[in-house]
Design a protein around this motif. Structure first.
Motif, PDB file in Angstrom:
ATOM      1  N   THR A 118     -30.841  -4.794  23.431  1.00  0.00           N
ATOM      2  CA  THR A 118     -29.543  -5.337  23.825  1.00  0.00           C
ATOM      3  C   THR A 118     -29.677  -6.271  25.017  1.00  0.00           C
ATOM      4  O   THR A 118     -30.513  -6.088  25.895  1.00  0.00           O
ATOM      5  CB  THR A 118     -28.577  -4.193  24.185  1.00  0.00           C
ATOM      6  OG1 THR A 118     -29.185  -3.335  25.146  1.00  0.00           O
ATOM      7  CG2 THR A 118     -28.213  -3.393  22.950  1.00  0.00           C
ATOM      8  N   ILE A 119     -28.812  -7.301  25.000  1.00  0.00           N
ATOM      9  CA  ILE A 119     -28.754  -8.279  26.084  1.00  0.00           C
ATOM     10  C   ILE A 119     -27.300  -8.368  26.529  1.00  0.00           C
ATOM     11  O   ILE A 119     -26.401  -8.595  25.708  1.00  0.00           O
ATOM     12  CB  ILE A 119     -29.254  -9.660  25.646  1.00  0.00           C
ATOM     13  CG1 ILE A 119     -30.689  -9.579  25.105  1.00  0.00           C
ATOM     14  CG2 ILE A 119     -29.162 -10.665  26.773  1.00  0.00           C
ATOM     15  CD1 ILE A 119     -31.194 -10.878  24.509  1.00  0.00           C
ATOM     16  N   ALA A 120     -27.053  -8.174  27.833  1.00  0.00           N
ATOM     17  CA  ALA A 120     -25.701  -8.269  28.385  1.00  0.00           C
ATOM     18  C   ALA A 120     -25.520  -9.621  29.067  1.00  0.00           C
ATOM     19  O   ALA A 120     -26.330 -10.019  29.911  1.00  0.00           O
ATOM     20  CB  ALA A 120     -25.449  -7.134  29.375  1.00  0.00           C
ATOM     21  N   LEU A 152     -24.949  -1.593  34.047  1.00  0.00           N
ATOM     22  CA  LEU A 152     -25.697  -1.893  32.818  1.00  0.00           C
ATOM     23  C   LEU A 152     -27.023  -1.165  32.800  1.00  0.00           C
ATOM     24  O   LEU A 152     -27.483  -0.675  31.753  1.00  0.00           O
ATOM     25  CB  LEU A 152     -25.920  -3.414  32.693  1.00  0.00           C
ATOM     26  CG  LEU A 152     -24.658  -4.250  32.443  1.00  0.00           C
ATOM     27  CD1 LEU A 152     -24.985  -5.741  32.579  1.00  0.00           C
ATOM     28  CD2 LEU A 152     -24.076  -3.984  31.052  1.00  0.00           C
ATOM     29  N   ASP A 153     -27.666  -1.066  33.965  1.00  0.00           N
ATOM     30  CA  ASP A 153     -28.957  -0.377  34.053  1.00  0.00           C
ATOM     31  C   ASP A 153     -28.788   1.107  33.748  1.00  0.00           C
ATOM     32  O   ASP A 153     -29.614   1.733  33.085  1.00  0.00           O
ATOM     33  CB  ASP A 153     -29.543  -0.597  35.449  1.00  0.00           C
ATOM     34  CG  ASP A 153     -31.004  -0.155  35.527  1.00  0.00           C
ATOM     35  OD1 ASP A 153     -31.619   0.071  34.450  1.00  0.00           O
ATOM     36  OD2 ASP A 153     -31.524  -0.048  36.650  1.00  0.00           O
ATOM     37  N   SER A 154     -27.686   1.678  34.228  1.00  0.00           N
ATOM     38  CA  SER A 154     -27.445   3.103  33.980  1.00  0.00           C
ATOM     39  C   SER A 154     -27.179   3.385  32.507  1.00  0.00           C
ATOM     40  O   SER A 154     -27.517   4.451  31.999  1.00  0.00           O
ATOM     41  CB  SER A 154     -26.272   3.577  34.829  1.00  0.00           C
ATOM     42  OG  SER A 154     -25.068   2.928  34.424  1.00  0.00           O
ATOM     43  N   ILE A 155     -26.566   2.438  31.808  1.00  0.00           N
ATOM     44  CA  ILE A 155     -26.317   2.603  30.366  1.00  0.00           C
ATOM     45  C   ILE A 155     -27.618   2.521  29.587  1.00  0.00           C
ATOM     46  O   ILE A 155     -27.800   3.170  28.560  1.00  0.00           O
ATOM     47  CB  ILE A 155     -25.312   1.541  29.874  1.00  0.00           C
ATOM     48  CG1 ILE A 155     -23.943   1.793  30.493  1.00  0.00           C
ATOM     49  CG2 ILE A 155     -25.205   1.535  28.366  1.00  0.00           C
ATOM     50  CD1 ILE A 155     -22.910   0.732  30.174  1.00  0.00           C
ATOM     51  N   VAL A 184     -30.578  -8.529  30.867  1.00  0.00           N
ATOM     52  CA  VAL A 184     -29.342  -9.001  31.481  1.00  0.00           C
ATOM     53  C   VAL A 184     -29.460 -10.487  31.763  1.00  0.00           C
ATOM     54  O   VAL A 184     -30.543 -11.008  32.025  1.00  0.00           O
ATOM     55  CB  VAL A 184     -29.034  -8.244  32.789  1.00  0.00           C
ATOM     56  CG1 VAL A 184     -28.636  -6.803  32.497  1.00  0.00           C
ATOM     57  CG2 VAL A 184     -30.222  -8.292  33.746  1.00  0.00           C
ATOM     58  N   GLN A 185     -28.277 -11.168  31.743  1.00  0.00           N
ATOM     59  CA  GLN A 185     -28.237 -12.623  31.929  1.00  0.00           C
ATOM     60  C   GLN A 185     -26.941 -12.980  32.629  1.00  0.00           C
ATOM     61  O   GLN A 185     -25.882 -12.447  32.311  1.00  0.00           O
ATOM     62  CB  GLN A 185     -28.312 -13.341  30.566  1.00  0.00           C
ATOM     63  CG  GLN A 185     -28.229 -14.845  30.642  1.00  0.00           C
ATOM     64  CD  GLN A 185     -28.250 -15.485  29.253  1.00  0.00           C
ATOM     65  OE1 GLN A 185     -28.100 -14.804  28.251  1.00  0.00           O
ATOM     66  NE2 GLN A 185     -28.444 -16.782  29.217  1.00  0.00           N
ATOM     67  N   GLY A 186     -27.019 -13.855  33.592  1.00  0.00           N
ATOM     68  CA  GLY A 186     -25.822 -14.285  34.293  1.00  0.00           C
ATOM     69  C   GLY A 186     -26.172 -14.942  35.612  1.00  0.00           C
ATOM     70  O   GLY A 186     -27.339 -15.007  36.029  1.00  0.00           O
ATOM     71  N   PHE A 187     -25.142 -15.435  36.309  1.00  0.00           N
ATOM     72  CA  PHE A 187     -25.378 -16.148  37.566  1.00  0.00           C
ATOM     73  C   PHE A 187     -25.926 -15.223  38.654  1.00  0.00           C
ATOM     74  O   PHE A 187     -26.549 -15.668  39.604  1.00  0.00           O
ATOM     75  CB  PHE A 187     -24.086 -16.788  38.049  1.00  0.00           C
ATOM     76  CG  PHE A 187     -23.733 -18.047  37.302  1.00  0.00           C
ATOM     77  CD1 PHE A 187     -24.525 -18.494  36.247  1.00  0.00           C
ATOM     78  CD2 PHE A 187     -22.628 -18.808  37.652  1.00  0.00           C
ATOM     79  CE1 PHE A 187     -24.215 -19.641  35.566  1.00  0.00           C
ATOM     80  CE2 PHE A 187     -22.311 -19.970  36.973  1.00  0.00           C
ATOM     81  CZ  PHE A 187     -23.107 -20.378  35.918  1.00  0.00           C
TER      82      PHE A 187
END
Length: 922
Positions: free
Chosen positions: A856-858, A870-873, A878-881
């Motif tokens: 999965t990629i958030a 997100l790390d806890s899930i 991960v991707q973002g500013f």
């Protein structure tokens, strides 16, 4: 036996031998003369056939020029059917070509147009040889249409005819005189026994009278390649027994096409006139005595000896008298036979009359044209059989001979007027001339009338004019003719303050019929639809096929209320139509855009554009509706703004204005494979340093089918730069790069082969490439998407489903898609810390992905709290500013070179992606 008797016997024997020799020689001469007469008859017929075939070739060339002038342009849809029919009917025509006359500045434009037309290997060259090299001249005369187009003749496409001085002189002379020219085939054509019949074409429908002005108007040239051997009707065979008749062409430069394998004993030269072409043809033949001739000579010798011994004096006297008579008769017969053969072999109808215009002779062509025999009409007045009238006025010509004599003497020809010959209920289009017949003292003894049947030329011209203005499938007007009618209607509206209405109709779901039942069913549907539309209009109205499944209707003298009623009635007629094809039944409907034409209307292009946009608005409104265009239409204005992007996007692709940006997707798992993912993003920089947001131009590209072109640009440039970036970024052995694909590209059956070719060209490992498709695209084109994904996954490429969660059937389709990554829609990620529903959605999507063994990629990770959640899930990437903002590839590569010696331990020579001071929107 006395001496006097010996002398008598000697004289007797000598005189008998002489007489016997004379008899044998006479018989031999007679047989040779008869054989020569047969050869000459054969030659005369062949020369007449050459003239007829040249007339046919000239008529075909004039028809081609007429087609060009009638349509104002030349394309394969007009040129190919006409050429195939000519080539099929007349085998002596080797090929037909059209050469476009261009300047050096137009050279690349022509090449680009030919590439777009499907000739991907097209180039301008000196000859038909591929490696002949390009030229750098001021003008070119380039082959752009060719029939028949075969593997052996295809190398002539793009050939510059001005590379031949002979062709250049003929072309200039033809353009100067506005007449056709006949030359021998130039060396660059590689056809040694061929002639070229050429004639220039001009821009516009009329040709300037001044030669200098015509040169400025020249647009190109039609050329017909003639096979000399088939033109003469003889084919020369090599070997021990070649044909005893040979034809050659006499030119200013010498003799052409002559065979020199054996010596000929007889030859003659004859001039042939075909239109403005005058040829001098030399015929050679070998008149050899046959075995039958020798037998006749031997028999005559024996008979002469026998008869001589019976009565030498009587036989000698009779023989000499008969010999002289035979010679005179033979000469007279030959002269009469030549005249008869010449008249019979002429392709025109020849009629001669006496001084009172009573018929005394008709050749077979005249008998066939008039439907009678000479013996039945001999002595009848010519006006009883030859009845001519002007068309289309229907005015009769009372004196055919006087009419054509006056026309010939005043050197005038009818222009724009057809003359027809009435024979019973039949009518033939004819051209003719007449001349008086004078005796040796100059006294008038009769007249000669020559008529030529030009019905075929007239029919070809009418057919070409029809084809240039009508759709070949439905029989309706084509777009070009329809726009001419709309333009005329627009001018009348401005001059006379009339109102007219324009419908733009587009079938709904027509592609479904083609895809389900094939193009044959689609063609049949279009034909039936044409009949339905034709039934809705009045006689003065016009319906046309504008292209594909688009139609247009022009209503004359129609106000707004009536136009709306007519549009609704047309829509209902389409809606009520049911199309049956074999075991399938399809509902038919259409979206209609309605525009009124009045004195306030804009130009033709603005009218057509408004109708097109109104049609699109009707489609967006749910299809099977009518959209009425008005000046302050907000929907039309929005679509017009979208259309404004089209030329800018096309020019940006062509000029390579776009650039690539790179945004990292970081892994939250140690030792994951890949360790880091880099997503390529599309950017459009401007001169002031700003960037046009993709949200502005991407919708226009999607609506008007430009996304495939954008995707191809991104794929090409991404795969080209990956090898350079791979060696400069961190984790070089554990990287992956992602490329976004649109729905238009996924549905393209050629895209997979294109990607495979680029992977091989740039030597990119397929396992390092991942393609992203959106959930909407994957579900809408499910079977096509699966085939596309499987074809590339076999090479090692990976696939990610982007924006997951935005669709309506996500989970049901997800388990059937062959994927590697699942990107959670950023709308759920952005507020998940504060919104428990979003948090539950992210957790649920992640749990389903794990069951399906997907990573999965958030997206849209904007702060540390979101990252921790997100790390806890257990999210994988991960991707973002908050992780890193995108950076332009053009900035990244120089940066990597500058930091090569200062990288942290373990990443020597690798460049990190820094945060940018200015955000670049994804």
């Amino acid at each position: 036996m006395t001496i006097s008797e010996d002398r008598f016997r000697l004289v007797f024997l000598l005189s008998g031998a002489v007489i016997t020799a004379l008899v044998c020689w006479s018989v031999f001469s007679l047989k040779s003369s008869q054989q020569s007469a047969r050869y000459e008859t054969q030659i005369d017929r062949t020369l007449q056939a050459i003239g007829q075939r040249l007339v046919i070739a000239q008529a075909s060339l004039d028809a081609l020029v007429g087609l060009y002038q009638a349509s104002d342009e030349m394309d394969a849809a007009l040129f190919t059917p006409f050429s195939e029919e000519i080539l099929q009917d007349y085998r002596f025509i080797d090929s037909l070509q059209y050469q476009t006359y261009i300047t050096r500045g137009e050279k690349q434009q022509l090449i680009d147009e030919m590439h777009e037309a499907g000739f991907s290997q097209f180039s301008i060259k000196r000859s038909g040889v591929e490696n002949a090299g390009l030229m750098d001249s001021d003008y070119y005369l380039v082959t752009s249409f060719l029939e028949p187009l075969t593997p052996s003749s295809a190398n002539q496409m793009g050939m510059d005819w001005l590379a031949s001085g002979k062709v250049e002189q003929a072309f200039l002379r033809a353009a100067s005189e506005n007449m056709s020219q006949l030359i021998s085939a130039p060396r660059l054509l590689e056809k040694s026994r061929h002639l070229i019949l050429l004639k220039p074409t001009y821009f516009g429908r009329s040709v300037q009278s001044d030669a200098a002005d015509r040169f400025e108007q020249v647009s190109g040239m039609f050329a017909i390649v003639l096979d000399w051997d088939l033109l003469t009707g003889f084919s020369h065979h090599e070997g021990k027994n070649p044909l005893a008749v040979d034809f050659s062409l006499i030119t200013e430069g010498g003799e052409l096409f002559a065979h020199q394998e054996r010596k000929f004993t007889n030859e003659n030269e004859t001039s042939i006139e075909a239109g403005n072409i005058l040829l001098t043809v030399k015929a050679r033949y070998l008149s050899e005595p046959t075995q039958d001739t020798f037998w006749w000579v031997l028999l005559a010798g024996l008979l002469s000896v026998i008869v001589y011994t019976v009565t030498i004096l009587e036989l000698r006297s009779r023989y000499l008298l008969q010999r002289d008579k035979n010679r005179a008769q033979s000469q007279l017969y030959r002269e009469r036979e030549r005249a008869e053969v010449a008249l019979r072999s002429i392709g025109d109808a020849v009629i001669t009359t006496d001084i009172d215009q009573d018929i005394i002779y008709m050749n077979p062509v005249a008998e066939h044209m008039l439907g009678c025999r000479l013996q039945d009409v001999h002595g009848r007045h010519i006006t009883e059989l030859v009845r001519l009238e002007f068309q289309p006025m229907g005015e009769e010509i009372p004196d055919p001979i006087g009419f054509y004599i006056d026309m010939t003497q005043t050197n005038l020809r009818q222009t724009g007027i057809d003359i027809v010959l009435k024979v019973g209920t039949s009518r033939l289009s004819v051209d003719g001339n007449a001349s008086p017949l004078l005796d040796s003292q100059g006294e008038l003894i009769g007249s000669m009338l020559v008529l030529r049947d030009v019905s075929l030329e007239q029919e070809l011209t009418n057919q070409l004019v029809y084809q240039a203005s009508h759709d070949s499938l439905t029989g309706l007007m084509n777009r070009s003719e329809f726009e001419n009618r709309v333009k005329e209607s627009l001018e009348l509206s401005r001059q006379q303050n009339r109102q007219n209405a324009l419908f733009y109709i587009d079938l709904d779901q027509f592609k479904l019929v083609n895809d389900t039942c094939g193009h044959g069913a689609g063609d049949e549907l279009l034909k039936r639809l044409a009949g339905v539309l034709q039934a809705q209009i009045r006689k003065e109205d016009v319906v046309a096929r504008l292209g594909g499944d688009e139609f247009g209707i022009l209503l004359h003298d129609c106000d707004q209320d009536h136009a709306k009623k007519m549009a609704e009635r047309t829509r209902e007629a389409l809606h009520e139509m049911r199309f049956r094809w074999k075991d399938k039944i399809f509902d038919v409907s259409g979206s209609i855009g309605l525009v009124m034409i009045n004195r306030m209307s804009g130009s033709l292009s603005e009218l057509m554009s408004a109708a097109d946009l109104a049609c699109y608005a009707a489609k967006d409104a749910g299809r099977d509706v009518v959209h009425f265009y008005h000046a302050d239409d907000a929907e039309i204005a929005a679509k017009f703004r979208q259309m404004q992007w089209l030329p800018r996007i096309r020019e940006a692709i062509k000029s390579n204005e776009f650039e690539l940006a790179l945004q990292p997707v970081e892994s939250l798992k140690d030792g994951s494979n890949p360790r880091i993912i880099y997503e390529f993003l599309l950017r459009w920089p401007q001169d002031d340093g700003s960037y046009i947001s993709p949200s502005l131009f991407i919708p226009s590209a999607e609506r008007y089918d430009l996304m495939s072109d954008l995707d191809l640009w991104v794929i090409e440039n991404t795969l080209a730069v990956v090898p350079k970036l791979k060696a400069e970024l961190k984790y070089p052995e554990n990287q992956m790069f992602t490329i976004n694909l649109s729905g238009q590209s996924v549905c393209d059956p050629t895209l997979a082969d294109f990607i495979i070719g680029k992977l091989r060209r740039y030597e990119v490992n397929p396992k390092t490439i991942c393609f992203e498709v959106t959930e909407t695209v994957a579900i809408a084109n499910f079977s096509t998407a699966i085939d596309f994904i499987n074809s590339l996954r076999e090479l090692g490429c990976r696939f990610a489903l982007d924006d997951f969660g935005s669709g309506l059937s996500s989970f049901s389709y997800l388990k059937r898609l062959p994927l590697d990554f699942l990107k959670i829609d950023g709308l759920f990620v952005r507020d998940m810390v504060d919104d428990p529903v979003d948090l539950a959605m992210v957790r649920t999507i992640h749990d389903v992905a794990k069951v399906l063994k997907l990573q999965t990629i958030a997206e849209w990770v904007e702060d540390a709290a979101t990252l921790d959640s997100l790390d806890s899930i257990g999210i994988d990437f991960v991707q973002g500013f908050h992780i890193s903002k995108p950076i332009m590839v053009s900035e990244l590569l120089p940066l990597a070179a500058a930091t090569e010696k200062e990288g942290p331990p373990g990443t020597e020579g690798r460049a990190e992606l820094p945060a940018l001071s200015t955000a670049v929107s994804d």
